[in-house]
Design a protein around this motif. Structure first.
Motif, PDB file in Angstrom:
ATOM      1  N   SER A 152       0.777  -1.094   0.075  1.00 40.73           N
ATOM      2  CA  SER A 152       0.032  -0.059   0.017  1.00 40.73           C
ATOM      3  C   SER A 152       0.799   1.165   0.124  1.00 40.73           C
ATOM      4  O   SER A 152       0.669   2.266  -0.592  1.00 40.73           O
ATOM      5  CB  SER A 152      -1.007   0.016   1.272  1.00 40.73           C
ATOM      6  N   ARG A 153       2.111   1.392   0.764  1.00 39.75           N
ATOM      7  CA  ARG A 153       2.824   2.380   0.675  1.00 39.75           C
ATOM      8  C   ARG A 153       3.561   2.380  -0.540  1.00 39.75           C
ATOM      9  O   ARG A 153       4.024   3.403  -1.260  1.00 39.75           O
ATOM     10  CB  ARG A 153       3.934   2.204   1.869  1.00 39.75           C
ATOM     11  N   HIS A 252       7.691   4.801   8.932  1.00 40.26           N
ATOM     12  CA  HIS A 252       8.454   5.640   8.303  1.00 40.26           C
ATOM     13  C   HIS A 252       8.993   6.677   9.512  1.00 40.26           C
ATOM     14  O   HIS A 252       8.603   6.943  10.396  1.00 40.26           O
ATOM     15  CB  HIS A 252       7.703   6.451   7.356  1.00 40.26           C
ATOM     16  N   ASP A 253      10.466   7.234   9.023  1.00 42.19           N
ATOM     17  CA  ASP A 253      10.820   8.126   9.775  1.00 42.19           C
ATOM     18  C   ASP A 253      11.417   9.195   8.714  1.00 42.19           C
ATOM     19  O   ASP A 253      11.649   8.985   7.514  1.00 42.19           O
ATOM     20  CB  ASP A 253      11.852   7.590  11.028  1.00 42.19           C
ATOM     21  N   ASP A 254      12.712   9.994   9.213  1.00 41.94           N
ATOM     22  CA  ASP A 254      13.344  10.612   8.292  1.00 41.94           C
ATOM     23  C   ASP A 254      14.015  10.141   7.165  1.00 41.94           C
ATOM     24  O   ASP A 254      14.302  10.533   6.125  1.00 41.94           O
ATOM     25  CB  ASP A 254      14.076  11.651   9.084  1.00 41.94           C
ATOM     26  N   GLU A 255      14.608   8.936   7.594  1.00 41.98           N
ATOM     27  CA  GLU A 255      15.708   8.116   6.700  1.00 41.98           C
ATOM     28  C   GLU A 255      14.864   6.849   6.260  1.00 41.98           C
ATOM     29  O   GLU A 255      15.773   6.468   5.205  1.00 41.98           O
ATOM     30  CB  GLU A 255      16.809   7.643   7.439  1.00 41.98           C
ATOM     31  N   SER A 256      13.714   6.514   6.474  1.00 39.84           N
ATOM     32  CA  SER A 256      13.367   5.209   5.769  1.00 39.84           C
ATOM     33  C   SER A 256      11.839   5.049   5.836  1.00 39.84           C
ATOM     34  O   SER A 256      10.936   6.001   6.400  1.00 39.84           O
ATOM     35  CB  SER A 256      13.809   4.067   6.960  1.00 39.84           C
ATOM     36  N   ASP A 257      11.395   3.945   5.064  1.00 39.58           N
ATOM     37  CA  ASP A 257       9.986   3.817   4.742  1.00 39.58           C
ATOM     38  C   ASP A 257       9.698   2.307   4.741  1.00 39.58           C
ATOM     39  O   ASP A 257      10.650   1.523   4.023  1.00 39.58           O
ATOM     40  CB  ASP A 257       9.553   4.498   3.542  1.00 39.58           C
ATOM     41  N   PHE A 258       8.830   1.906   5.581  1.00 43.53           N
ATOM     42  CA  PHE A 258       8.061   0.453   5.583  1.00 43.53           C
ATOM     43  C   PHE A 258       8.242  -0.225   4.206  1.00 43.53           C
ATOM     44  O   PHE A 258       8.338  -1.446   3.835  1.00 43.53           O
ATOM     45  CB  PHE A 258       6.922   0.563   6.065  1.00 43.53           C
ATOM     46  N   ALA A 259       7.794   0.469   3.077  1.00 47.60           N
ATOM     47  CA  ALA A 259       7.765   0.194   1.758  1.00 47.60           C
ATOM     48  C   ALA A 259       9.240  -0.221   1.160  1.00 47.60           C
ATOM     49  O   ALA A 259       9.257  -1.247   0.394  1.00 47.60           O
ATOM     50  CB  ALA A 259       7.440   1.403   0.840  1.00 47.60           C
ATOM     51  N   ILE A 260      10.314   0.341   1.491  1.00 50.40           N
ATOM     52  CA  ILE A 260      11.483  -0.098   1.307  1.00 50.40           C
ATOM     53  C   ILE A 260      12.331  -0.568   2.275  1.00 50.40           C
ATOM     54  O   ILE A 260      13.119   0.181   2.883  1.00 50.40           O
ATOM     55  CB  ILE A 260      12.220   1.219   0.465  1.00 50.40           C
ATOM     56  N   PRO A 261      12.369  -1.914   2.770  1.00 54.72           N
ATOM     57  CA  PRO A 261      12.758  -2.489   4.040  1.00 54.72           C
ATOM     58  C   PRO A 261      14.312  -2.096   4.370  1.00 54.72           C
ATOM     59  O   PRO A 261      15.130  -2.548   3.628  1.00 54.72           O
ATOM     60  CB  PRO A 261      12.635  -3.929   3.792  1.00 54.72           C
ATOM     61  N   ARG A 262      14.399  -1.378   5.413  1.00 58.82           N
ATOM     62  CA  ARG A 262      15.689  -0.809   5.648  1.00 58.82           C
ATOM     63  C   ARG A 262      16.669  -1.797   6.004  1.00 58.82           C
ATOM     64  O   ARG A 262      17.652  -1.881   5.631  1.00 58.82           O
ATOM     65  CB  ARG A 262      15.300   0.294   6.595  1.00 58.82           C
ATOM     66  N   ALA A 263      16.228  -2.852   6.630  1.00 54.73           N
ATOM     67  CA  ALA A 263      17.007  -3.736   7.372  1.00 54.73           C
ATOM     68  C   ALA A 263      17.806  -4.613   6.110  1.00 54.73           C
ATOM     69  O   ALA A 263      18.981  -5.213   6.433  1.00 54.73           O
ATOM     70  CB  ALA A 263      16.501  -4.651   8.396  1.00 54.73           C
ATOM     71  N   ASN A 295       5.742  -7.526  -4.978  1.00 57.03           N
ATOM     72  CA  ASN A 295       6.105  -6.260  -4.598  1.00 57.03           C
ATOM     73  C   ASN A 295       7.202  -5.984  -4.133  1.00 57.03           C
ATOM     74  O   ASN A 295       7.895  -5.199  -4.100  1.00 57.03           O
ATOM     75  CB  ASN A 295       4.530  -5.661  -3.946  1.00 57.03           C
ATOM     76  N   LEU A 296       7.502  -7.000  -3.199  1.00 55.02           N
ATOM     77  CA  LEU A 296       8.612  -7.005  -2.495  1.00 55.02           C
ATOM     78  C   LEU A 296      10.135  -7.083  -3.504  1.00 55.02           C
ATOM     79  O   LEU A 296      10.952  -6.359  -2.997  1.00 55.02           O
ATOM     80  CB  LEU A 296       8.718  -8.249  -1.519  1.00 55.02           C
ATOM     81  N   GLU A 297      10.029  -7.786  -4.299  1.00 57.91           N
ATOM     82  CA  GLU A 297      11.002  -8.042  -5.177  1.00 57.91           C
ATOM     83  C   GLU A 297      11.483  -6.472  -5.702  1.00 57.91           C
ATOM     84  O   GLU A 297      12.671  -6.246  -5.653  1.00 57.91           O
ATOM     85  CB  GLU A 297      10.838  -8.857  -6.599  1.00 57.91           C
ATOM     86  N   ILE A 298      10.459  -5.727  -5.983  1.00 64.10           N
ATOM     87  CA  ILE A 298      10.653  -4.584  -6.482  1.00 64.10           C
ATOM     88  C   ILE A 298      11.076  -3.360  -5.448  1.00 64.10           C
ATOM     89  O   ILE A 298      12.154  -2.544  -5.582  1.00 64.10           O
ATOM     90  CB  ILE A 298       9.429  -3.678  -7.061  1.00 64.10           C
ATOM     91  N   ALA A 299      10.681  -3.541  -4.362  1.00 63.32           N
ATOM     92  CA  ALA A 299      11.305  -3.035  -3.055  1.00 63.32           C
ATOM     93  C   ALA A 299      12.538  -3.143  -2.670  1.00 63.32           C
ATOM     94  O   ALA A 299      13.379  -2.190  -2.629  1.00 63.32           O
ATOM     95  CB  ALA A 299      10.308  -3.182  -1.839  1.00 63.32           C
ATOM     96  N   TYR A 300      12.983  -4.312  -2.926  1.00 69.16           N
ATOM     97  CA  TYR A 300      14.232  -4.907  -2.609  1.00 69.16           C
ATOM     98  C   TYR A 300      15.318  -4.331  -3.656  1.00 69.16           C
ATOM     99  O   TYR A 300      16.447  -4.170  -3.359  1.00 69.16           O
ATOM    100  CB  TYR A 300      14.375  -6.276  -2.552  1.00 69.16           C
ATOM    101  N   TYR A 301      14.874  -4.136  -5.065  1.00 72.62           N
ATOM    102  CA  TYR A 301      15.630  -3.579  -6.015  1.00 72.62           C
ATOM    103  C   TYR A 301      16.368  -2.041  -5.314  1.00 72.62           C
ATOM    104  O   TYR A 301      17.589  -1.985  -5.424  1.00 72.62           O
ATOM    105  CB  TYR A 301      14.862  -3.089  -7.185  1.00 72.62           C
ATOM    106  N   GLU A 302      15.555  -1.596  -4.541  1.00 72.47           N
ATOM    107  CA  GLU A 302      16.118  -0.147  -4.117  1.00 72.47           C
ATOM    108  C   GLU A 302      16.489  -0.690  -2.693  1.00 72.47           C
ATOM    109  O   GLU A 302      17.957   0.115  -2.598  1.00 72.47           O
ATOM    110  CB  GLU A 302      14.866   0.688  -3.588  1.00 72.47           C
ATOM    111  N   SER A 303      16.123  -1.305  -1.859  1.00 76.56           N
ATOM    112  CA  SER A 303      17.233  -1.845  -0.471  1.00 76.56           C
ATOM    113  C   SER A 303      18.461  -2.325  -0.959  1.00 76.56           C
ATOM    114  O   SER A 303      19.361  -2.003  -0.257  1.00 76.56           O
ATOM    115  CB  SER A 303      16.420  -2.886   0.127  1.00 76.56           C
ATOM    116  N   LEU A 304      18.580  -3.003  -2.084  1.00 78.67           N
ATOM    117  CA  LEU A 304      19.773  -3.613  -2.171  1.00 78.67           C
ATOM    118  C   LEU A 304      20.829  -2.710  -3.301  1.00 78.67           C
ATOM    119  O   LEU A 304      21.901  -2.801  -3.816  1.00 78.67           O
ATOM    120  CB  LEU A 304      19.751  -4.997  -3.050  1.00 78.67           C
ATOM    121  N   ASP A 380       9.458  -8.915   7.247  1.00 80.31           N
ATOM    122  CA  ASP A 380      10.439  -7.615   6.946  1.00 80.31           C
ATOM    123  C   ASP A 380      11.105  -7.337   8.271  1.00 80.31           C
ATOM    124  O   ASP A 380      11.559  -6.225   8.415  1.00 80.31           O
ATOM    125  CB  ASP A 380       9.881  -6.644   6.546  1.00 80.31           C
ATOM    126  N   GLN A 381      11.764  -8.354   9.199  1.00 82.37           N
ATOM    127  CA  GLN A 381      12.231  -7.777  10.545  1.00 82.37           C
ATOM    128  C   GLN A 381      13.695  -8.354  10.275  1.00 82.37           C
ATOM    129  O   GLN A 381      14.594  -7.574  10.630  1.00 82.37           O
ATOM    130  CB  GLN A 381      11.649  -8.412  11.445  1.00 82.37           C
TER     131      GLN A 381
END
Lengths: 393, 158
Positions: A152-153, A252-263, A295-304, A380-381
């Motif tokens: 959704s995000r 979300h915070d200033d540096e991250s968004d749940f949509a693009i898993p930061r861990a 959708n996660l694969e696309i999010a990970y393109y950015e995380s990675l 996503d933890q």
């Protein structure tokens, strides 16, 4: 990376099916371990320790499956270490083995991953129990609803559309057709994806993964010992990271968004640093990402770091991650077509190793020298990342 | 004798293990407040973050927290889904689940969203889009569980 660089000698996996009704659980392990030892040209007597990666055991319905399966992975009389990071367990297993080898504690280590998702009637009933029993379980969250919340995000802020997700599903199902071990061998069209049954908006059945029974095993050793073998892949970099438990604390915070898993980004950054990778998009030849949802694969393109922030969809629109693109992602079909959860991360690791060894068969990426494998768990933890190289450091 | 190749038998099994979860004083205070139709968070004295629901320590500063604060009953949706497939133990489909950041909070809390027209499931209804305002609504019978309240869209945006 370290005094003693770890290497992969061999990879063995079972046939994956919705239900491997033909074998009991220890027998499933035996099948994978036998194949890994054969692929590694290694005798059980050469194994100095075993890392058993299985989670969550609620699926097997036997608490401490390491006890149950010890003979089947040849663990009697050997040091045994069990790791458990939810779905990321299969990524944490080879990471633990690598560190043991690098530290010089054991030279040759067998890593075993297991999951039987078919023994329980409802996988999501199992997953509900991983949520906070105090604040979250009453709302009946599960993996599918959790990842729908991520989507959704992505749709709101990162340009994700149903078209992008349909492309990823179609790509991965297409890749699986060239992998004889893949659970689902089915050609699908983007239209079929978009018309498949809705599960939790915006996720549909063909955006998700199957439940698979299966096991995998990898034989690892020191780079020094690997030099005497006919084939080996070398561990160039490793990373892992955990995020906070409650989803509501990391939207979300200033540096991250749940949509693009930061861990996942934390884990990958560590692995790239260790491997000396500064431009993953250009330097990596192939990626085996643990993404059970389109959708996660696309999010990970950015995380990675394969795409700049907010531009993961570009890799879909340009076809860059297709088999014939410049950075193929999950040539094996990935976990959208095969998902024995606790073993899935180990399959990604084994596939990445096979790619740089040039032993991936019909889904081999030509000339692959540097591969990335990831794993994710716990909504996503928990995340891992491993860079495998064709040559020792 | 060779092993017959018929499909092996399956033996039924079941795990049924009841638990009593010890939740601590912060969660207890949160649930007690829900009975009075108030939603509590906690404030970290060091970083000022207001976490809802509350916890007894701040994971950013890694210090104990000793202050509970009441947050507003309105907030904005931060993540949302309409569940259309039934899962074990879930309410009748379709239903809406959302994470909402309540006024005064720096984190989000999950709950059901009621009062939404779910006639067209191919698109997300506008009143539950991300950033849409919602209000916490309490039921008459409150038992000190997170489901003592739910969210409803705020239609009057005056």
């Amino acid at each position: 990376m370290s005094p003693q660089q770890p290497a992969v000698l061999g990879f063995g996996q079972t046939r994956y099916k919705t239900s491997r009704a033909d074998v009991g659980t220890p027998e499933l392990i035996f099948e994978a371990v036998s194949r890994a030892l054969a692929d590694a040209d290694t005798e059980l007597t050469e194994i100095d320790a075993v890392v058993f990666a299985s989670a969550p055991e609620v699926f097997e319905g036997v608490y401490e499956p390491d006890r149950w399966c010890v003979e089947a992975f040849g663990g009697v009389g050997k040091p045994l270490i069990r790791v458990h990071t939810g779905g990321a367990t299969g990524g944490s297993g080879p990471l633990a083995a690598s560190r043991l080898i690098a530290a010089g504690l054991y030279e040759t280590v067998l890593v075993v991953g297991l999951q039987r998702t078919s023994e329980t009637a409802d996988a999501q009933a199992v997953f509900t129990t991983i949520f906070d029993p105090v604040y979250e379980q009453d709302v009946q969250l599960n993996v599918i609803t959790g990842i729908a919340l991520v989507a959704s995000r992505q749709m709101k802020y990162f340009g994700l559309t149903e078209d992008h997700m349909a492309w990823v599903s179609t790509k991965n199902f297409g890749n699986a057709l060239r992998n004889p071990y893949a659970h689902l061998h089915r050609e699908i069209t983007e239209q079929e994806v978009k018309q498949s049954r809705s599960l939790a908006y915006p996720l549909r059945l063909l955006h998700t993964c199957p439940r698979s029974d299966g096991a995998a095993a990898v034989v690892m050793t020191s780079a020094e010992k690997a030099r005497g073998k006919s084939h080996a892949a070398y561990v160039a970099g490793l990373g892992c990271a955990a995020d906070v438990y409650r989803i509501g604390d990391r939207i979300h915070d200033d540096e991250s968004d749940f949509a693009i898993p930061r861990a996942q980004a934390w884990a990958a950054t560590e692995a790239y640093q260790e491997a000396g990778i500064t431009d993953p998009r250009r330097e990596l030849d192939v990626v085996e990402v643990y993404a059970p949802f389109a959708n996660l694969e696309i999010a990970y393109y950015e995380s990675l770091g394969l795409a700049p922030p907010g531009r993961g969809i570009d890799l879909v629109e340009t076809g860059a991650t297709a088999m014939d693109g410049d950075i193929p992602v999950v040539p094996s079909g990935g976990c959208m077509t095969t998902n024995p959860i606790g073993a899935t991360g180990l399959i990604r690791f084994g596939e990445a190793a096979a790619q740089v060894m040039g032993r991936a068969g019909d889904h081999q990426v030509d000339g692959a020298r540097l591969a990335l494998a990831t794993a994710c768990g716990g909504i996503d933890q928990f995340y891992t990342a491993a860079v495998l190289a064709a040559q020792p450091a | 004798m060779t092993v017959p190749t018929t499909v092996p038998t399956r033996i039924p099994g079941e795990w049924h293990i009841p638990y009593q979860y010890t939740i601590g004083t912060f969660a207890t205070a949160f649930f007690d407040a829900l009975r009075e139709q108030r939603i509590l968070g906690c404030r970290c004295a060091q970083c000022g973050r207001v976490s809802v629901p509350p916890k007894s320590f701040c994971e950013y500063c890694f210090v104990p927290i000793d202050e509970l604060v009441e947050v507003g009953d309105t907030g904005r949706i931060e993540a949302v889904t309409v569940v259309t497939a039934p899962f074990a133990g879930s309410p009748p489909v379709p239903y809406v689940v959302a994470y909402v950041r309540l006024a005064g909070a720096t984190s989000s809390i999950c709950n059901y969203v009621h009062g939404v027209d779910l006639g067209d499931l191919d698109r997300l209804p506008a009143d539950i889009a991300i950033e849409a305002p919602v209000r916490a609504v309490f039921g008459d019978k409150r038992e000190g569980r997170v489901t003592d309240f739910w969210f409803e869209p705020v239609r009057d945006r005056s």
